[in-house]
Design a protein around this motif. Structure first.
Motif, short mmCIF file in Angstrom:
data_model
loop_
_atom_site.label_atom_id
_atom_site.label_comp_id
_atom_site.label_asym_id
_atom_site.label_seq_id
_atom_site.Cartn_x
_atom_site.Cartn_y
_atom_site.Cartn_z
N VAL A 70 0.82 -1.22 0.00
CA VAL A 70 0.00 0.00 0.00
C VAL A 70 0.85 1.27 0.00
CG1 VAL A 70 -1.92 -1.16 1.14
CG2 VAL A 70 -0.22 0.05 2.53
N THR A 71 2.12 1.16 0.39
CA THR A 71 2.99 2.35 0.39
C THR A 71 3.85 2.44 -0.87
OG1 THR A 71 4.72 1.14 1.61
CG2 THR A 71 3.14 2.44 2.91
N GLU A 72 3.67 1.51 -1.79
CA GLU A 72 4.54 1.48 -2.98
C GLU A 72 4.38 2.73 -3.84
OE1 GLU A 72 4.88 -1.42 -6.76
OE2 GLU A 72 5.16 -2.40 -4.81
N ASP A 73 3.13 3.17 -4.05
CA ASP A 73 2.91 4.37 -4.86
C ASP A 73 3.55 5.59 -4.20
OD1 ASP A 73 1.56 2.92 -6.73
OD2 ASP A 73 -0.44 3.51 -6.08
N LEU A 74 3.37 5.72 -2.89
CA LEU A 74 3.97 6.84 -2.16
C LEU A 74 5.49 6.76 -2.25
CD1 LEU A 74 4.02 9.21 -0.16
CD2 LEU A 74 3.83 7.52 1.70
N ARG A 76 7.37 5.41 -4.57
CA ARG A 76 7.84 5.78 -5.91
C ARG A 76 7.74 7.29 -6.13
NH1 ARG A 76 4.72 2.78 -8.21
NH2 ARG A 76 3.07 4.22 -8.80
N THR A 77 6.63 7.88 -5.68
CA THR A 77 6.46 9.32 -5.83
C THR A 77 7.52 10.08 -5.06
OG1 THR A 77 4.07 9.07 -6.10
CG2 THR A 77 4.86 11.25 -5.43
N TRP A 78 7.81 9.61 -3.86
CA TRP A 78 8.82 10.27 -3.02
C TRP A 78 10.20 10.17 -3.65
CZ3 TRP A 78 6.94 12.92 1.10
CH2 TRP A 78 7.88 13.56 1.92
N TYR A 79 10.51 9.00 -4.20
CA TYR A 79 11.81 8.81 -4.86
C TYR A 79 11.94 9.76 -6.06
CZ TYR A 79 15.25 6.91 -8.06
OH TYR A 79 16.29 6.79 -8.94
N GLN A 80 10.91 9.83 -6.86
CA GLN A 80 10.97 10.69 -8.05
C GLN A 80 11.12 12.16 -7.66
OE1 GLN A 80 8.51 8.53 -11.57
NE2 GLN A 80 7.24 9.16 -9.84
N ARG A 81 10.43 12.54 -6.60
CA ARG A 81 10.52 13.93 -6.14
C ARG A 81 11.92 14.23 -5.59
NH1 ARG A 81 6.33 15.04 -1.70
NH2 ARG A 81 4.94 14.66 -3.47
N ALA A 82 12.48 13.30 -4.84
CA ALA A 82 13.78 13.52 -4.20
C ALA A 82 14.93 13.42 -5.18
CB ALA A 82 13.98 12.53 -3.06
N LEU A 123 10.35 -1.65 9.06
CA LEU A 123 10.10 -1.14 10.41
C LEU A 123 11.30 -0.34 10.91
CD1 LEU A 123 8.38 -4.27 11.97
CD2 LEU A 123 7.28 -2.14 11.27
N PRO A 124 11.07 0.66 11.74
CA PRO A 124 12.18 1.52 12.17
C PRO A 124 13.06 0.93 13.25
CG PRO A 124 10.14 2.25 13.20
CD PRO A 124 9.77 1.13 12.25
N TRP A 125 12.60 -0.14 13.93
CA TRP A 125 13.38 -0.67 15.05
C TRP A 125 14.71 -1.20 14.53
CZ3 TRP A 125 9.20 1.30 16.53
CH2 TRP A 125 7.94 0.80 16.22
N ALA A 126 15.77 -0.68 15.08
CA ALA A 126 17.13 -1.11 14.74
C ALA A 126 17.40 -1.06 13.24
CB ALA A 126 17.39 -2.53 15.27
N PHE A 127 16.75 -0.11 12.55
CA PHE A 127 16.95 0.00 11.10
C PHE A 127 18.36 0.52 10.81
CE2 PHE A 127 17.16 2.73 7.37
CZ PHE A 127 16.73 1.87 6.38
N SER A 128 18.99 -0.07 9.80
CA SER A 128 20.26 0.44 9.29
C SER A 128 20.31 0.20 7.79
CB SER A 128 21.46 -0.25 9.96
OG SER A 128 21.61 -1.58 9.50
N GLU A 129 21.03 1.05 7.09
CA GLU A 129 21.13 0.89 5.64
C GLU A 129 21.84 -0.42 5.29
OE1 GLU A 129 22.59 4.30 3.55
OE2 GLU A 129 21.64 5.70 4.95
N GLY A 160 9.21 4.83 10.80
CA GLY A 160 9.58 6.00 11.59
C GLY A 160 9.59 7.28 10.78
N GLY A 161 9.10 7.22 9.55
CA GLY A 161 9.02 8.42 8.73
C GLY A 161 10.33 8.80 8.06
#
Length: 275
Positions: A70-74, A76-82, A123-129, A160-161
């Motif tokens: 459900v967040t895939e469209d968002l 993709r849009t965010w990537y294109q904008r950034a 998920l944001p818990w202990a997230f790392s690249e 976590g946004g």
């Protein structure tokens, strides 16, 4: 049969209509992660699925998977904008032109570079690249192989946004494992873990990290500070000693130290017993 443009990819890929209830006919991107993984039970289950012995897993009730959808469209849009780039060929289903058992459903292709675009929610818990790249590397490599792309972009939105972009380059190791797995599917021989580590991406150094909580860092930081002056004096001594070696000397020695000149002209030092 129609083909899709791959913007620099080496070979066209056939667009196909997948039967979602019959994933036995190909290895997909999500399968690649299991094939390159470290869980024998998961590998055996996938092998049995491909042979039609058991039904495929149903992810309809998996909340994390559904959040990713459900967040895939968002994403993709965010990537294109950034990035200022354009993502095309969204949800294209393609098959490798030679290895027909390799297929992929693409989140998209970056029009300007031909890179595979992959959108993920984590998920944001202990997230790392680093952990994110490791988790999705096999799928990225698989999808790059399917369309002969040389690079991929992993676009991640966390709970976590936070939005993260990771760029990955193609590596041939994955194909070896997938070939072996598919031979097992065809022959009926149960597969064993392949022990092939996916390549690690070259992550951009952009973070400032506080290492105060690391005991190992503390240990070596103290050692570094303690030996820094001696190290600087050591380097200064080497520089001065090299300048003292006559240009026509192959070797110079004295006071427990020997300097040797290589054929290329480089001077190295050895500590010797002072006689």
């Amino acid at each position: 049969m129609a083909t899709i443009p791959t913007e620099g990819a080496e070979a066209p890929c056939s667009i196909i209509t997948f039967n979602p209830s019959d994933r036995r006919a190909f290895i997909g991107g999500s399968d690649a992660r299991i094939i390159m993984g470290h869980d024998q039970d998961d590998l055996t289950r996938l092998w049995r699925e491909k042979r039609g012995e058991i039904a495929p897993q149903d992810f309809a009730q998996n909340l994390i998977v559904q959040l990713g959808s459900v967040t895939e469209d968002l994403n993709r849009t965010w990537y294109q904008r950034a990035s200022g780039a354009t993502v095309t060929d969204i949800q294209k289903r393609v098959r490798h032109p030679v290895h027909r058992w390799m297929a992929a459903t693409l989140d998209g292709i970056v029009a300007e570079t031909g890179a595979v675009f992959e959108a993920k929610f984590m998920l944001p818990w202990a997230f790392s690249e680093e952990a994110a790249a490791d988790k999705h590397m096999a799928q990225l490599q698989h999808n790059m192989w399917v369309i002969a792309a040389r690079s991929a972009v992993l676009s991640i939105i966390t709970g976590g946004g936070k939005w993260v972009e990771i760029k990955v380059h193609a590596d041939p190791l994955l194909l070896t494992a997938e070939k072996k797995f598919w031979r097992c599917v065809q022959s009926g021989e149960a597969p064993q873990l392949f022990g092939i580590e996916p390549p690690r991406p070259r992550l951009a150094a952009i973070r400032v990290v506080d290492m105060s909580g690391s005991n190992a860092w503390a240990e070596f930081a103290v050692l570094y500070r303690k030996t820094r002056s001696a190290a600087l004096e050591h380097e200064r001594a080497k520089t001065e000693l090299k300048a003292l070696v006559p240009e026509d000397a192959k070797e110079a020695r004295g006071h427990g130290l020997r300097a040797k000149r290589s054929k290329a002209g480089a001077i190295s030092f050895d500590v010797i017993d002072a006689a």
